[in-house]
Scaffold this motif. Structure first.
Motif, PDB file in Angstrom:
ATOM      1  N   ARG A   1       0.822  -1.221   0.000  1.00  0.00           N
ATOM      2  CA  ARG A   1       0.000   0.000   0.000  1.00  0.00           C
ATOM      3  C   ARG A   1       0.847   1.259   0.000  1.00  0.00           C
ATOM      4  NH1 ARG A   1      -4.500   0.473   4.589  1.00  0.00           N
ATOM      5  NH2 ARG A   1      -5.174  -1.374   3.422  1.00  0.00           N
ATOM      6  N   TYR A   2       1.891   1.276   0.829  1.00  0.00           N
ATOM      7  CA  TYR A   2       2.689   2.497   0.995  1.00  0.00           C
ATOM      8  C   TYR A   2       4.043   2.411   0.306  1.00  0.00           C
ATOM      9  CZ  TYR A   2      -0.807   3.282   4.621  1.00  0.00           C
ATOM     10  OH  TYR A   2      -1.995   3.448   5.301  1.00  0.00           O
ATOM     11  N   HIS A   3       4.341   1.282  -0.304  1.00  0.00           N
ATOM     12  CA  HIS A   3       5.582   1.070  -1.046  1.00  0.00           C
ATOM     13  C   HIS A   3       6.795   1.336  -0.131  1.00  0.00           C
ATOM     14  CE1 HIS A   3       2.987   0.491  -4.456  1.00  0.00           C
ATOM     15  NE2 HIS A   3       2.405   1.660  -4.204  1.00  0.00           N
ATOM     16  N   PHE A   4       7.659   2.289  -0.484  1.00  0.00           N
ATOM     17  CA  PHE A   4       8.856   2.558   0.311  1.00  0.00           C
ATOM     18  C   PHE A   4       8.659   3.759   1.234  1.00  0.00           C
ATOM     19  CE2 PHE A   4      10.787   0.278  -3.341  1.00  0.00           C
ATOM     20  CZ  PHE A   4      11.499  -0.696  -2.644  1.00  0.00           C
ATOM     21  N   ALA A   5       7.444   4.016   1.650  1.00  0.00           N
ATOM     22  CA  ALA A   5       7.159   5.209   2.449  1.00  0.00           C
ATOM     23  C   ALA A   5       7.900   5.217   3.786  1.00  0.00           C
ATOM     24  CB  ALA A   5       5.658   5.333   2.695  1.00  0.00           C
ATOM     25  N   ARG A   6       8.182   4.053   4.346  1.00  0.00           N
ATOM     26  CA  ARG A   6       8.945   4.021   5.594  1.00  0.00           C
ATOM     27  C   ARG A   6      10.365   4.543   5.384  1.00  0.00           C
ATOM     28  NH1 ARG A   6       8.799   3.836  10.476  1.00  0.00           N
ATOM     29  NH2 ARG A   6       9.812   1.899  11.024  1.00  0.00           N
ATOM     30  N   ASN A   7      10.902   4.330   4.185  1.00  0.00           N
ATOM     31  CA  ASN A   7      12.128   4.986   3.721  1.00  0.00           C
ATOM     32  C   ASN A   7      13.318   4.791   4.671  1.00  0.00           C
ATOM     33  OD1 ASN A   7      13.347   6.482   1.635  1.00  0.00           O
ATOM     34  ND2 ASN A   7      13.306   8.335   2.890  1.00  0.00           N
ATOM     35  N   ILE A   8      13.594   3.525   4.985  1.00  0.00           N
ATOM     36  CA  ILE A   8      14.741   3.226   5.844  1.00  0.00           C
ATOM     37  C   ILE A   8      15.731   2.373   5.064  1.00  0.00           C
ATOM     38  CG2 ILE A   8      15.533   2.174   8.001  1.00  0.00           C
ATOM     39  CD1 ILE A   8      12.794   2.695   9.176  1.00  0.00           C
ATOM     40  N   PRO A   9      16.751   2.997   4.470  1.00  0.00           N
ATOM     41  CA  PRO A   9      17.785   2.194   3.816  1.00  0.00           C
ATOM     42  C   PRO A   9      18.608   1.453   4.852  1.00  0.00           C
ATOM     43  CG  PRO A   9      18.422   4.508   3.848  1.00  0.00           C
ATOM     44  CD  PRO A   9      17.032   4.442   4.414  1.00  0.00           C
ATOM     45  N   ILE A  10      19.036   0.244   4.519  1.00  0.00           N
ATOM     46  CA  ILE A  10      19.850  -0.556   5.439  1.00  0.00           C
ATOM     47  C   ILE A  10      21.310  -0.226   5.149  1.00  0.00           C
ATOM     48  CG2 ILE A  10      20.328  -2.865   6.323  1.00  0.00           C
ATOM     49  CD1 ILE A  10      17.708  -3.784   4.983  1.00  0.00           C
ATOM     50  N   ARG A  11      21.817   0.792   5.824  1.00  0.00           N
ATOM     51  CA  ARG A  11      23.201   1.214   5.599  1.00  0.00           C
ATOM     52  C   ARG A  11      23.828   1.668   6.908  1.00  0.00           C
ATOM     53  NH1 ARG A  11      21.420   5.597   2.047  1.00  0.00           N
ATOM     54  NH2 ARG A  11      22.685   4.542   0.472  1.00  0.00           N
ATOM     55  N   GLY A  12      25.153   1.706   6.899  1.00  0.00           N
ATOM     56  CA  GLY A  12      25.878   2.007   8.124  1.00  0.00           C
ATOM     57  C   GLY A  12      25.928   0.767   8.997  1.00  0.00           C
ATOM     58  N   TRP A  13      26.875   0.694   9.909  1.00  0.00           N
ATOM     59  CA  TRP A  13      27.026  -0.505  10.720  1.00  0.00           C
ATOM     60  C   TRP A  13      25.845  -0.648  11.670  1.00  0.00           C
ATOM     61  CZ3 TRP A  13      28.932  -4.956  10.421  1.00  0.00           C
ATOM     62  CH2 TRP A  13      29.057  -5.771  11.547  1.00  0.00           C
ATOM     63  N   ASN A  14      25.195  -1.794  11.625  1.00  0.00           N
ATOM     64  CA  ASN A  14      24.056  -2.081  12.504  1.00  0.00           C
ATOM     65  C   ASN A  14      23.898  -3.598  12.596  1.00  0.00           C
ATOM     66  OD1 ASN A  14      22.582  -2.888  10.134  1.00  0.00           O
ATOM     67  ND2 ASN A  14      22.019  -0.750   9.783  1.00  0.00           N
ATOM     68  N   GLU A  15      22.696  -4.056  12.951  1.00  0.00           N
ATOM     69  CA  GLU A  15      22.450  -5.482  13.155  1.00  0.00           C
ATOM     70  C   GLU A  15      22.164  -6.249  11.880  1.00  0.00           C
ATOM     71  OE1 GLU A  15      18.287  -3.616  13.963  1.00  0.00           O
ATOM     72  OE2 GLU A  15      20.383  -3.000  13.714  1.00  0.00           O
ATOM     73  N   ALA A  16      22.182  -5.594  10.712  1.00  0.00           N
ATOM     74  CA  ALA A  16      21.609  -6.179   9.501  1.00  0.00           C
ATOM     75  C   ALA A  16      22.627  -6.747   8.521  1.00  0.00           C
ATOM     76  CB  ALA A  16      20.740  -5.145   8.798  1.00  0.00           C
ATOM     77  N   LEU A  17      23.872  -6.974   8.938  1.00  0.00           N
ATOM     78  CA  LEU A  17      24.842  -7.587   8.021  1.00  0.00           C
ATOM     79  C   LEU A  17      24.301  -8.885   7.438  1.00  0.00           C
ATOM     80  CD1 LEU A  17      27.675  -7.777   6.742  1.00  0.00           C
ATOM     81  CD2 LEU A  17      28.437  -8.894   8.864  1.00  0.00           C
ATOM     82  N   ILE A  18      23.601  -9.649   8.240  1.00  0.00           N
ATOM     83  CA  ILE A  18      23.073 -10.951   7.805  1.00  0.00           C
ATOM     84  C   ILE A  18      22.188 -10.812   6.576  1.00  0.00           C
ATOM     85  CG2 ILE A  18      21.074 -10.855   9.367  1.00  0.00           C
ATOM     86  CD1 ILE A  18      23.135 -14.001   8.587  1.00  0.00           C
ATOM     87  N   ALA A  19      21.454  -9.711   6.465  1.00  0.00           N
ATOM     88  CA  ALA A  19      20.567  -9.522   5.315  1.00  0.00           C
ATOM     89  C   ALA A  19      21.371  -9.415   4.024  1.00  0.00           C
ATOM     90  CB  ALA A  19      19.704  -8.281   5.511  1.00  0.00           C
ATOM     91  N   TYR A  20      22.488  -8.714   4.045  1.00  0.00           N
ATOM     92  CA  TYR A  20      23.305  -8.570   2.846  1.00  0.00           C
ATOM     93  C   TYR A  20      24.005  -9.875   2.481  1.00  0.00           C
ATOM     94  CZ  TYR A  20      22.543  -3.589   2.291  1.00  0.00           C
ATOM     95  OH  TYR A  20      21.962  -2.368   2.046  1.00  0.00           O
ATOM     96  N   VAL A  21      24.459 -10.605   3.478  1.00  0.00           N
ATOM     97  CA  VAL A  21      25.114 -11.890   3.188  1.00  0.00           C
ATOM     98  C   VAL A  21      24.125 -12.846   2.528  1.00  0.00           C
ATOM     99  CG1 VAL A  21      26.203 -13.908   4.225  1.00  0.00           C
ATOM    100  CG2 VAL A  21      26.818 -11.619   5.013  1.00  0.00           C
ATOM    101  N   LEU A  22      22.924 -12.951   3.082  1.00  0.00           N
ATOM    102  CA  LEU A  22      21.923 -13.848   2.506  1.00  0.00           C
ATOM    103  C   LEU A  22      21.464 -13.360   1.137  1.00  0.00           C
ATOM    104  CD1 LEU A  22      19.812 -14.706   5.676  1.00  0.00           C
ATOM    105  CD2 LEU A  22      21.452 -16.172   4.492  1.00  0.00           C
ATOM    106  N   ALA A  23      21.297 -12.051   1.000  1.00  0.00           N
ATOM    107  CA  ALA A  23      20.874 -11.510  -0.298  1.00  0.00           C
ATOM    108  C   ALA A  23      21.921 -11.772  -1.372  1.00  0.00           C
ATOM    109  CB  ALA A  23      20.603 -10.011  -0.173  1.00  0.00           C
ATOM    110  N   ALA A  24      23.200 -11.691  -1.006  1.00  0.00           N
ATOM    111  CA  ALA A  24      24.263 -11.936  -1.977  1.00  0.00           C
ATOM    112  C   ALA A  24      24.374 -13.415  -2.333  1.00  0.00           C
ATOM    113  CB  ALA A  24      25.596 -11.434  -1.427  1.00  0.00           C
TER     114      ALA A  24
END
Length: 434
Positions: free
Chosen positions: A185-208
């Motif tokens: 419904r809102y597409h990317f309205a939350r507008n939170i890019p996953i960048r900078g050091w945080n807890e989400a390294l796992i997302a990039y490893v799995l995506a790659a």
């Protein structure tokens, strides 16, 4: 595995092992006795004495729950066949859950799988929660590797969920970064890019490493590994921090992705991730020792700032945003990084008033001795990593399972990582692009 050997290898005394057993087993019960009664999936939170009167379950917490079940099998707390039955029930619920380009929502209904919005514009896919879920599922797939029909079928079901995730659906046109949320419904309205050091390294490893709908390496290098809060390399309390915001941020940065990713010897052009996590934990510890705000109860035996409940609701604590709250999960999950300091904290937590500090699923989520407040709740994303990270320190179980997955190896190599798990020489450390 012989438990005496495990204790000796981890440098623990027999009484330490007993304490760790007690904590791990109590936290595991959050995902066994405290699971949603229909789906078997993990509740987002629950009470010290009673379950919530709702059907809300959480994707990320369920991922940690899958890991906790594997630990319970290995430690003899549940039978393998009982675990297979519970996992089958959980997979059925996940298969029936509403997904968005294969991506799970943060919260959903434990009986019918319908989405429960996290917030008004967050009513679709949550890529990071999905990554935490898949981290657990991949460990399960690797664990149940026997060539028998029941385990073959389980692996096939997990692969179907894993392969269905369209990681590229969380990339905006003409941008090179993954986005946390996408809503129909809102597409990317939350507008939170996953960048900078945080807890989400796992997302990039799995995506790659994804065999379908995967990302190119430049999405990681020009997306995640950029911004003012990625490279740090400054000193705090005399300790150098390779990556992240000032003082390192909440300690879950060193825990959530590393329940599966083995940081020992893991490196890329930006950092050595064992050093990163150890130094992050050391800064967090030293802040509590020096206690610049003068909070009651802080010290070498009582430390750990991360996300937790607080007197006024959920908060994210760190040395740069310190509310006087100690979260046991922060110190306990840091056992691989600061084993002596974590064990001192564990023993101290047992010395606090047990009627307030301990309940059916272990230590409560957080406490403040300054205000005399003790949580009467547990959070799934806090209880689960306690089981996983303690086990990784003791036996390496989940690290070995996850790092043994070929897609994980492919993803890490694609992004330029090296690890002793696949013996590739480390690349030189460079500044990030952009």
């Amino acid at each position: 595995m012989d438990q005496r050997f495990v204790r000796e290898k981890a440098g623990m005394a027999p009484d330490d092992a007993g304490l760790l057993d007690a904590v791990q087993r109590a936290c595991f019960q959050y995902f066994w006795d405290g699971a949603h009664p229909h789906s078997g999936l993990a509740r987002d939170r629950t009470g010290k004495n009673a379950d919530p009167k709702n059907d809300l379950v959480a994707a990320g917490a369920s991922g940690f729950g899958f890991m906790a079940i594997l630990v319970a099998i290995e430690r003899g707390w549940i039978e393998r066949q009982a675990a297979l039955g519970r996992i089958a029930t959980m997979l059925t619920a996940l298969e029936q859950t509403k997904r968005y380009h294969g991506v799970f929502p943060h919260f959903f209904h434990g009986r019918d799988g319908s989405t429960i919005p996290f917030s008004r514009r967050d009513d679709g896919g949550d890529l990071v929660e999905t990554a935490f879920l898949l981290q657990g599922l991949i460990c399960v797939r690797q664990y149940f590797g026997a060539p028998v029909p029941e385990e073959t079928a389980l692996r096939d079901r997990i692969n179907h969920l894993w392969h269905a995730v369209e990681w590229t659906a969380h990339i905006k046109h003409d941008e090179k970064v993954l986005y946390w949320h996408h809503s129909p419904r809102y597409h990317f309205a939350r507008n939170i890019p996953i960048r900078g050091w945080n807890e989400a390294l796992i997302a990039y490893v799995l995506a790659a490493g994804a065999p379908r709908h995967g990302i190119d390496a430049d999405i990681y290098h020009e997306g995640f590994a950029t911004g003012s809060q990625f490279i740090n390399r400054r000193d705090y309390y005399g300790i150098n921090l390779p990556l992240g915001p000032d003082y390192g941020g909440p300690l879950f940065f060193a825990h959530y992705s590393f329940c599966g990713l083995d940081p020992r010897g893991l490196s890329d052009r930006y950092a050595d991730y064992w050093q990163q996590n150890c130094n992050h934990a050391r800064i967090n510890y030293q802040h509590c020792v020096e206690n610049p705000h003068g909070y009651r109860g802080y010290g070498p035996d009582s430390w750990g700032l991360t996300s937790s409940h607080g007197p006024a609701g959920y908060v994210v604590s760190s040395p740069a945003s310190d509310f006087g709250l100690i979260a046991p999960t922060a110190a306990l999950c840091s056992l691989p990084y600061l084993p002596e300091e974590a064990m001192h904290a564990l023993r101290h937590f047992f010395q606090l008033p047990q009627a307030k500090m301990w309940g059916r699923f272990g230590f409560v989520d957080a406490f403040s001795q300054t205000s005399g407040w003790f949580a009467r709740t547990y959070l799934g994303i806090d209880q689960g990593p306690v089981v996983a990270m303690i086990e990784n320190h003791r036996t390496g179980l989940l690290w070995n399972l996850f790092m043994g997955a070929p897609e994980v190896r492919d993803g890490l190599l694609k992004l330029g990582f090296s690890s002793p798990h696949f013996a590739v020489a480390p690349p030189p450390v460079l500044e990030p692009l952009g």
